[in-house]
Write a protein that holds these residues in place. Sequence first.
Motif, short mmCIF file in Angstrom:
data_model
loop_
_atom_site.label_atom_id
_atom_site.label_comp_id
_atom_site.label_asym_id
_atom_site.label_seq_id
_atom_site.Cartn_x
_atom_site.Cartn_y
_atom_site.Cartn_z
N ALA A 1 0.79 -1.26 0.08
CA ALA A 1 -0.10 0.00 0.02
C ALA A 1 0.87 1.34 -0.11
CB ALA A 1 -0.81 0.04 1.28
N LEU A 2 0.31 2.21 -0.52
CA LEU A 2 0.91 3.45 -0.27
C LEU A 2 0.22 4.68 0.45
CD1 LEU A 2 1.35 3.99 -4.23
CD2 LEU A 2 2.98 2.84 -2.67
N ILE A 3 1.09 5.50 0.91
CA ILE A 3 0.41 6.85 1.58
C ILE A 3 0.84 8.02 0.61
CG2 ILE A 3 0.76 8.49 3.28
CD1 ILE A 3 0.74 6.08 5.37
N LEU A 4 -0.29 8.62 0.23
CA LEU A 4 -0.17 10.03 -0.93
C LEU A 4 -0.26 11.01 -0.15
CD1 LEU A 4 -2.46 8.55 -3.79
CD2 LEU A 4 -0.02 8.06 -3.06
N SER A 5 0.39 12.17 -0.78
CA SER A 5 0.24 13.57 -0.19
C SER A 5 -1.35 13.97 -0.73
CB SER A 5 1.14 14.43 -0.81
OG SER A 5 0.86 14.72 -2.32
#
Length: 321
Positions: free
Chosen positions: A80-84
Amino acid sequence: MKSPLLSLPGAVPAEGVDEGVAAHYGDLFREQRALAEGTGFVDLSHRGVVTVSGDDRLSWLHLLLTQHVSDLPTGQATEALILSAHGHIEHALYLVDDGATVWAHVEPGTQDALIAYLESMKFFYRVEVADRTDDFAVVHLPAGSIAEAPEGAVVRETAYGRDLFLPRADLESYADKAGPPAGILAYESLRVEHHRPRLGFETDHRTIPHELGWIGTAVHLQKGCYRGQETVARVQNLGKPPRRLVFLHLDGSEVHLPPHGTELRLADEGPDGRKIGFITTSVRHHELGPVALALVKRNVPVDARLVAGETAAAQEVVVEP
């Protein structure tokens, strides 16, 4: 954090972000072949380890991550990613839930910023976030490996192999049983072969998931809101990303590999041509020779001949234009 496995025979320390583990143990191609055949292991003990426990851990992470994890089955690996807020990639997490705790390994040195963000988003949720890097080390077993995981170890199994979260105190004893060691360069060579992006290598401050093929593997398009989702949805439904990931076959007559950041140009435009992309990771592969991943502008023709610095390069499509 310096790995005790750097004391193994032939170990040559890695540099840069992978400092702390071995680049190789004296024979890069032998180590690659061993991993490709499903033998040996890779010391990834320099990576950060973060855990999230508590009754609300999955529903809470579901609100923050790009991946659908609210119903993540016990033992099933995901990423998974965390985005701005603008949809740019800030963190990449490689996850598994053991039934009571979510375990994630992340890029070396990124765990502090990740934990700070997670702590700021706890509010009233019943979750506990912890940095377990000092206590646990990540070891990678390649696909096809018959090496056994120690009893009680948390295992993250994927198509590319198994990631073990081992007590750091057990790292040396496990290495004695796990077969021949392979360095991070061998691991990276297979990563490039499989077109797998890596945070900080294939990403910069403006990278969005579509450019790297992370849609579907790390980004779920049918889940609820998360930070940056508007950008993801807009590009997915209304447009195309400005850049795309490509796989490059490099001229094998060159002695040196073009390093990360080397500018790419169209061969037909000569050395003074416009910049159309850059090298993200270059490696020497035991079968393919010198190869690389790169980001190029979306409108670069898929059959265009490229030059990385002074090295000729032929591209294969990873992300469709």
